[in-house]
Design an enzyme around this catalytic site. Structure first.
Site, PDB file in Angstrom:
ATOM      1  N   HIS A  74       0.834  -1.211   0.000  1.00 53.84           N
ATOM      2  CA  HIS A  74       0.000   0.000   0.000  1.00 53.84           C
ATOM      3  C   HIS A  74       0.869   1.263   0.000  1.00 53.84           C
ATOM      4  O   HIS A  74       0.678   2.168  -0.824  1.00 53.84           O
ATOM      5  CB  HIS A  74      -0.894  -0.052   1.245  1.00 53.84           C
ATOM      6  CG  HIS A  74      -1.835   1.090   1.402  1.00 53.84           C
ATOM      7  ND1 HIS A  74      -3.203   0.939   1.307  1.00 53.84           N
ATOM      8  CD2 HIS A  74      -1.630   2.410   1.674  1.00 53.84           C
ATOM      9  CE1 HIS A  74      -3.793   2.116   1.509  1.00 53.84           C
ATOM     10  NE2 HIS A  74      -2.853   3.023   1.736  1.00 53.84           N
ATOM     11  N   GLU A  75       1.835   1.306   0.918  1.00 55.78           N
ATOM     12  CA  GLU A  75       2.700   2.487   0.992  1.00 55.78           C
ATOM     13  C   GLU A  75       3.584   2.614  -0.251  1.00 55.78           C
ATOM     14  O   GLU A  75       3.878   3.724  -0.716  1.00 55.78           O
ATOM     15  CB  GLU A  75       3.558   2.444   2.255  1.00 55.78           C
ATOM     16  CG  GLU A  75       2.784   2.347   3.563  1.00 55.78           C
ATOM     17  CD  GLU A  75       1.726   3.425   3.735  1.00 55.78           C
ATOM     18  OE1 GLU A  75       1.883   4.523   3.167  1.00 55.78           O
ATOM     19  OE2 GLU A  75       0.726   3.167   4.429  1.00 55.78           O
ATOM     20  N   HIS A 128       1.597   4.322  -2.887  1.00 49.85           N
ATOM     21  CA  HIS A 128       1.571   5.780  -2.668  1.00 49.85           C
ATOM     22  C   HIS A 128       2.816   6.417  -3.279  1.00 49.85           C
ATOM     23  O   HIS A 128       2.742   7.432  -3.979  1.00 49.85           O
ATOM     24  CB  HIS A 128       1.543   6.101  -1.173  1.00 49.85           C
ATOM     25  CG  HIS A 128       0.201   6.024  -0.539  1.00 49.85           C
ATOM     26  ND1 HIS A 128      -0.947   6.482  -1.143  1.00 49.85           N
ATOM     27  CD2 HIS A 128      -0.191   5.553   0.680  1.00 49.85           C
ATOM     28  CE1 HIS A 128      -1.983   6.299  -0.338  1.00 49.85           C
ATOM     29  NE2 HIS A 128      -1.550   5.731   0.777  1.00 49.85           N
ATOM     30  N   HIS A 163      -5.432   7.152  -2.185  1.00 51.69           N
ATOM     31  CA  HIS A 163      -6.414   6.156  -1.777  1.00 51.69           C
ATOM     32  C   HIS A 163      -7.565   6.143  -2.777  1.00 51.69           C
ATOM     33  O   HIS A 163      -7.856   7.159  -3.419  1.00 51.69           O
ATOM     34  CB  HIS A 163      -6.964   6.485  -0.393  1.00 51.69           C
ATOM     35  CG  HIS A 163      -5.919   6.488   0.679  1.00 51.69           C
ATOM     36  ND1 HIS A 163      -5.588   7.613   1.393  1.00 51.69           N
ATOM     37  CD2 HIS A 163      -5.116   5.497   1.135  1.00 51.69           C
ATOM     38  CE1 HIS A 163      -4.634   7.316   2.262  1.00 51.69           C
ATOM     39  NE2 HIS A 163      -4.321   6.041   2.117  1.00 51.69           N
TER      40      HIS A 163
END
EC number: 3.4.24.-
Length: 394
Positions: free
Chosen positions: A319-320, A323, A329
């Site tokens: 997830h990071e 980013h 998101h």
């Protein structure tokens, strides 16, 4: 001084706490002529069959860490991207298997190591469950930095491969969980093999590579860790302060692996969250990263917490990472991406349940179409040139 706008998002994460369901098994392994390993066992009402391929490329060609036989480790790494398996299979002596079987099961040699059946030592299968929610944050880089980031050295060529290189640093709390550098490296290797499985769901051909690991101790922790630890109890970090300090530290220490890598990740066993007036911290944050920070020397940092033994933060690291590769998101617009012209992800509602959303059983191990478009957009820009390599280079 650089200021950040932090976007905060409720992220359902796996906390790797055993559900109470544990079973001892004796797994079988067969190796085909092509090198594919088939692992089979039955545990906790599941008939498990994995088709595993070598994943030694997860470790970069020059990967090195003190007291670790890297080539031996490289030979043991296997994955099954369909089932999400990331395993270390050691056949040098009695067969041992450890790592991630799928989203719910973990495997490791049984503690005693003395129970055998037909020459196979016993292994323990542990079921993990989603038992809490925590927040994820992303630091949005200021506008002037967005504009300047386009000035990079070269554009990608059509015959290049996409390879995201990681340099991992661990704080003293994470380091001391392990008996040796070898045990820590095994754990981190399984973790990033799992990240590769999740990256595969983008269908963009993105490869994950570990360049190296630095294991900090209480004596060697750099200032960005020591100076920003809130005593608590428990001792913890303000994630917004920590990511800003980490980014500034590596901006001013561009040497060795910190200079060569595309992304730098801190893995901490301490919690992160919002400071309270009484000096304690509301532990509520699993990870934080700089938006679209890949390839930017002063913004290529991310942080993930991991305070358990069962590799539950693979999803947080993926997830990071995304980013840092330019995706907000799900449900968020382009104003929360530090890259001009980004399509954003407003057209993919968080409730659809993908990795960058609020995650449901159907989609929680996949990225949304909007995430894919955002990452594709970043890959099309010169700011991403560092992650393109000639395919013969690795």
């Amino acid at each position: 001084m650089i200021s950040y706008l932090a976007s905060i998002f409720l992220l359902a994460t796996v906390s790797a706490v055993p559900s109470g369901r544990v079973e001892v098994v004796f797994p079988s392994v067969e190796t085909s002529r092509s090198g594919v390993k088939t692992v089979k066992f039955t545990a906790l009402d599941q008939d498990v069959e994995l088709k595993l391929r070598s994943a030694g490329e997860i470790l970069g060609k020059r990967f090195a860490i003190q007291d670790v036989d890297v080539e031996s480790l490289r030979r043991k790494i296997y994955r099954d991207s369909v089932n999400g398996a990331a395993l270390l299979i050691d056949e040098d002596g009695p067969l041992t298997i450890e790592g991630i079987v799928n989203s719910k099961l973990r495997i490791q040699p049984f503690e005693s190591g003395r129970i055998t059946k037909d020459g196979i030592i016993a292994h323990q299968i542990v079921e993990v469950i989603d038992d809490k929610k925590s927040y994820d944050r992303v630091a949005v880089i200021p506008e002037n930095v967005k504009r300047n980031a386009e000035n990079v050295s070269r554009m990608a060529r059509d015959d290049d491969c996409i390879v995201v290189e990681y340099y991992i640093v661990t704080d003293s709390a994470f380091t001391k969980r392990f008996k040796s550098n070898s045990a820590l490296t095994n754990y981190v290797t399984v973790m990033f093999t799992g990240v590769q499985n999740l990256m595969d769901t983008l269908e963009l051909g993105i490869g994950v590579r570990l360049l190296g690991v630095t294991t900090f101790t209480e004596k060697t922790e750099p200032s960005f860790i020591k100076d920003n630890l809130i005593p608590g109890p428990p001792a913890a970090f303000d994630p917004d302060v920590l990511i800003s300090a980490m980014s500034k530290y590596y901006c001013n220490h561009q040497t060795g692996l910190a200079k060569d890598t595309d992304l730098i990740f801190l893995i901490t066993a301490r919690g992160m969250g919002d400071p309270r007036e009484d000096g304690t911290v509301d532990i509520n944050t699993a990870g934080i990263a700089n938006s679209a920070g890949v390839c930017k020397p002063c913004f290529k940092s991310g942080i993930a917490t991991d305070d358990s033994d069962y590799n539950e933060r693979v999803d947080t690291l993926a997830h990071e990472s995304v980013h840092l590769l330019g995706s907000p998101h799900d449900g968020e617009g382009p104003n929360l991406v530090s890259l001009e012209g980004s399509p954003g992800a407003a057209n993919c509602p968080a409730k659809a349940g993908y990795i960058m959303g609020n995650r449901n059983d159907k989609n929680k191990y996949k990225f949304s179409p909007c995430t894919k478009k955002c990452v594709e957009y970043l890959l099309s820009k010169p700011t991403a040139s560092c992650i393109f390599q000639q395919c013969t280079d690795f």
